[in-house]
Scaffold this active site. Sequence first.
Site, PDB file in Angstrom:
ATOM      1  N   SER A  23       0.785  -1.222  -0.064  1.00 54.60           N
ATOM      2  CA  SER A  23      -0.045   0.159  -0.228  1.00 54.60           C
ATOM      3  C   SER A  23       0.647   1.073  -0.068  1.00 54.60           C
ATOM      4  CB  SER A  23      -0.838  -0.241   1.279  1.00 54.60           C
ATOM      5  OG  SER A  23      -2.167   0.769   1.126  1.00 54.60           O
ATOM      6  N   CYS A  26       3.597   7.127   2.742  1.00 55.61           N
ATOM      7  CA  CYS A  26       4.442   8.331   2.916  1.00 55.61           C
ATOM      8  C   CYS A  26       5.733   8.011   3.732  1.00 55.61           C
ATOM      9  CB  CYS A  26       3.760   9.469   3.517  1.00 55.61           C
ATOM     10  SG  CYS A  26       2.390  10.186   2.508  1.00 55.61           S
ATOM     11  N   ALA A  58       2.091   8.488  -1.870  1.00 59.27           N
ATOM     12  CA  ALA A  58       1.215   9.767  -2.373  1.00 59.27           C
ATOM     13  C   ALA A  58       2.389  10.760  -2.723  1.00 59.27           C
ATOM     14  CB  ALA A  58       0.493  10.301  -1.307  1.00 59.27           C
ATOM     15  N   GLN A 100       1.108   6.590  -6.714  1.00 56.98           N
ATOM     16  CA  GLN A 100      -0.226   6.866  -6.132  1.00 56.98           C
ATOM     17  C   GLN A 100       0.210   8.592  -6.353  1.00 56.98           C
ATOM     18  OE1 GLN A 100      -1.142   7.387  -2.181  1.00 56.98           O
ATOM     19  NE2 GLN A 100      -3.188   6.601  -2.545  1.00 56.98           N
ATOM     20  N   TYR A 182      -7.702  14.331   1.443  1.00 53.78           N
ATOM     21  CA  TYR A 182      -6.983  15.059   0.733  1.00 53.78           C
ATOM     22  C   TYR A 182      -7.957  15.702  -0.470  1.00 53.78           C
ATOM     23  CZ  TYR A 182      -3.622  12.878   3.434  1.00 53.78           C
ATOM     24  OH  TYR A 182      -2.812  12.443   4.304  1.00 53.78           O
ATOM     25  N   ARG A 230      -7.850   5.450  -5.508  1.00 52.78           N
ATOM     26  CA  ARG A 230      -8.159   5.102  -4.185  1.00 52.78           C
ATOM     27  C   ARG A 230      -9.273   6.041  -3.697  1.00 52.78           C
ATOM     28  NH1 ARG A 230      -4.375   3.780   1.115  1.00 52.78           N
ATOM     29  NH2 ARG A 230      -4.407   1.664   0.133  1.00 52.78           N
ATOM     30  N   LEU A 301      -5.977  -2.994   8.306  1.00 53.76           N
ATOM     31  CA  LEU A 301      -5.819  -4.323   9.388  1.00 53.76           C
ATOM     32  C   LEU A 301      -6.068  -5.649   8.661  1.00 53.76           C
ATOM     33  CD1 LEU A 301      -7.758  -2.483  12.366  1.00 53.76           C
ATOM     34  CD2 LEU A 301      -5.167  -3.085  12.164  1.00 53.76           C
TER      35      LEU A 301
HETATM   36  C1  LIG Z   1       3.452   5.104   7.515  1.00 56.36           C
HETATM   37  C2  LIG Z   1       2.121   5.256   6.636  1.00 56.36           C
HETATM   38  C3  LIG Z   1       2.114   6.069   5.444  1.00 56.36           C
HETATM   39  C4  LIG Z   1       0.735   6.091   4.978  1.00 56.36           C
HETATM   40  N1  LIG Z   1       0.771   6.639   3.536  1.00 56.36           N
HETATM   41  C5  LIG Z   1      -0.144   6.550   2.731  1.00 56.36           C
HETATM   42  C6  LIG Z   1      -0.236   7.363   1.476  1.00 56.36           C
HETATM   43  O1  LIG Z   1       0.786   7.911   1.242  1.00 56.36           O
HETATM   44  N2  LIG Z   1      -1.052   7.218   0.675  1.00 56.36           N
HETATM   45  C7  LIG Z   1      -2.343   6.542   1.008  1.00 56.36           C
HETATM   46  O2  LIG Z   1      -3.401   6.509   0.460  1.00 56.36           O
HETATM   47  N3  LIG Z   1      -2.427   5.927   2.107  1.00 56.36           N
HETATM   48  C8  LIG Z   1      -1.252   6.022   3.186  1.00 56.36           C
HETATM   49  N4  LIG Z   1      -1.419   5.186   4.359  1.00 56.36           N
HETATM   50  C9  LIG Z   1      -2.512   4.451   4.804  1.00 56.36           C
HETATM   51  C10 LIG Z   1      -2.111   3.039   4.141  1.00 56.36           C
HETATM   52  O3  LIG Z   1      -1.862   2.749   2.612  1.00 56.36           O
HETATM   53  C11 LIG Z   1      -3.105   1.952   4.562  1.00 56.36           C
HETATM   54  O4  LIG Z   1      -4.367   2.337   3.863  1.00 56.36           O
HETATM   55  C12 LIG Z   1      -3.574   1.950   6.225  1.00 56.36           C
HETATM   56  O5  LIG Z   1      -2.232   1.935   6.877  1.00 56.36           O
HETATM   57  C13 LIG Z   1      -4.336   1.022   6.566  1.00 56.36           C
HETATM   58  O6  LIG Z   1      -3.625  -0.284   6.071  1.00 56.36           O
HETATM   59  P1  LIG Z   1      -2.876  -1.212   7.192  1.00 56.36           P
HETATM   60  O7  LIG Z   1      -3.865  -1.543   8.296  1.00 56.36           O
HETATM   61  O8  LIG Z   1      -2.267  -2.378   6.392  1.00 56.36           O
HETATM   62  O9  LIG Z   1      -1.853  -0.154   7.483  1.00 56.36           O
HETATM   63  C14 LIG Z   1       0.024   5.292   5.297  1.00 56.36           C
HETATM   64  C15 LIG Z   1       0.024   4.512   6.238  1.00 56.36           C
HETATM   65  C16 LIG Z   1       0.968   4.457   6.932  1.00 56.36           C
HETATM   66  C17 LIG Z   1       1.161   3.456   8.131  1.00 56.36           C
END
Ligand SMILES: Cc1cc2nc3c(=O)[nH]c(=O)nc-3n(C[C@H](O)[C@H](O)[C@H](O)COP(=O)(O)O)c2cc1C
Length: 355
Positions: A23, A26, A58, A100, A182, A230, A301
Amino acid sequence: MSSKLFSPLQIKSITFKNRIVISPMCQYSATDGFANDWHLVHLGSRASGGAGLIIQEATSVSPEGRISPGDLGLWKDEQMDKMKIINQFILSQNAVPGIQLAHAGRKASSASPWEGGRKIDVALGGWETVAPTAVGYHENEEVPIALDKSGIQKVVSDFASATKRAVQAGFQVIEIHAAHGYLLHQFLSPLSNFRTDEYGGSFENRIRLTLEVVEAVKSEWKKELPLFIRISATDWAEGGWNIEESVQLSKILKEKGVDLIDVSSGGAVSFQQIQLAPNYQVPFAEQIKREVVIRTGAVGLITEATQAEEIIASGKADLVLFARESLRNPNLGLTFASALHADVSWPKQYERAKK
Ligand SMILES: Cc1cc2nc3c(=O)[nH]c(=O)nc-3n(C[C@H](O)[C@H](O)[C@H](O)COP(=O)(O)O)c2cc1C
């Protein structure tokens, strides 16, 4: 029975070797939008770790669209150089490089999480932010400037220019960021868009900018390469954007040629009420897939191999995206394959560790 998580998926000319996606995350580690060795190691190690698709964080289409001063960007040609190197490495691992593209709108000019994440005032090195309406995400912060028509046109053309560079940099998937509060989501949500012109009010008006951005991206993107978007399926707040509108939007996006909806949620307003639990966003991906008949990605999650396998095997989504679990375990693709008894090739340098 053979693993569905490790079955290939073809979208247009691209075949993903499995359904595991890193995913976008950032890293707050760029300077002036430029990628560096951190991004190479971060993205590269997850590619050698067996994921099928690696989506770069992003990446802002303009300086003012960055969430933080450390965001990646693609608003000038030189920013492509390091990304080309990273993408070549990802391809060498038999993984697909994706990006992205984003604009943070009123959530721009913020500090990194480890510096507190709060909005940086202009006087303290931040920059003026833009939004559909001059209302901030938090009270007591500098309010954004409401975009006028020419400002909106600039956003649209910035997405087109960044897409042109993304093609040249060798990305094979683009994901448009229209989630998490955003800029595009700010237009979608009635809780952040109070405009009275053709970009505000009705559903048709609130989705207008997102559709214009999709068209702009398509005008520069290669027809044979996949286009994802997304969205936040719901604002988790009364009177906000909701799953019914997400379904309706997804139907229109499908007609416009979008290949996959990456289904996240939330981020529009500070007073959202989310009940977090494993798979908490999967029902939205499932509903959009069923009612729109479009490919979806499930995220949020999802941490276990069997959990991801069930999501794909039961047809709730076509791809599973991992964020935090992939930070804990960069070799998620390799270790999940072992857990599910799927035979995948490991990097030859690591073969002696394959069980
Ligand atoms: C460190 C970090 C940076 C993230 N940056 C972005 C991002 O750039 N673009 C985005 O759509 N979501 C971003 N997210 C959200 C994740 O892509 C994801 O949707 C969210 O963490 C839920 O998934 P998970 O439970 O596997 O962590 C970020 C999450 C984390 C932990």
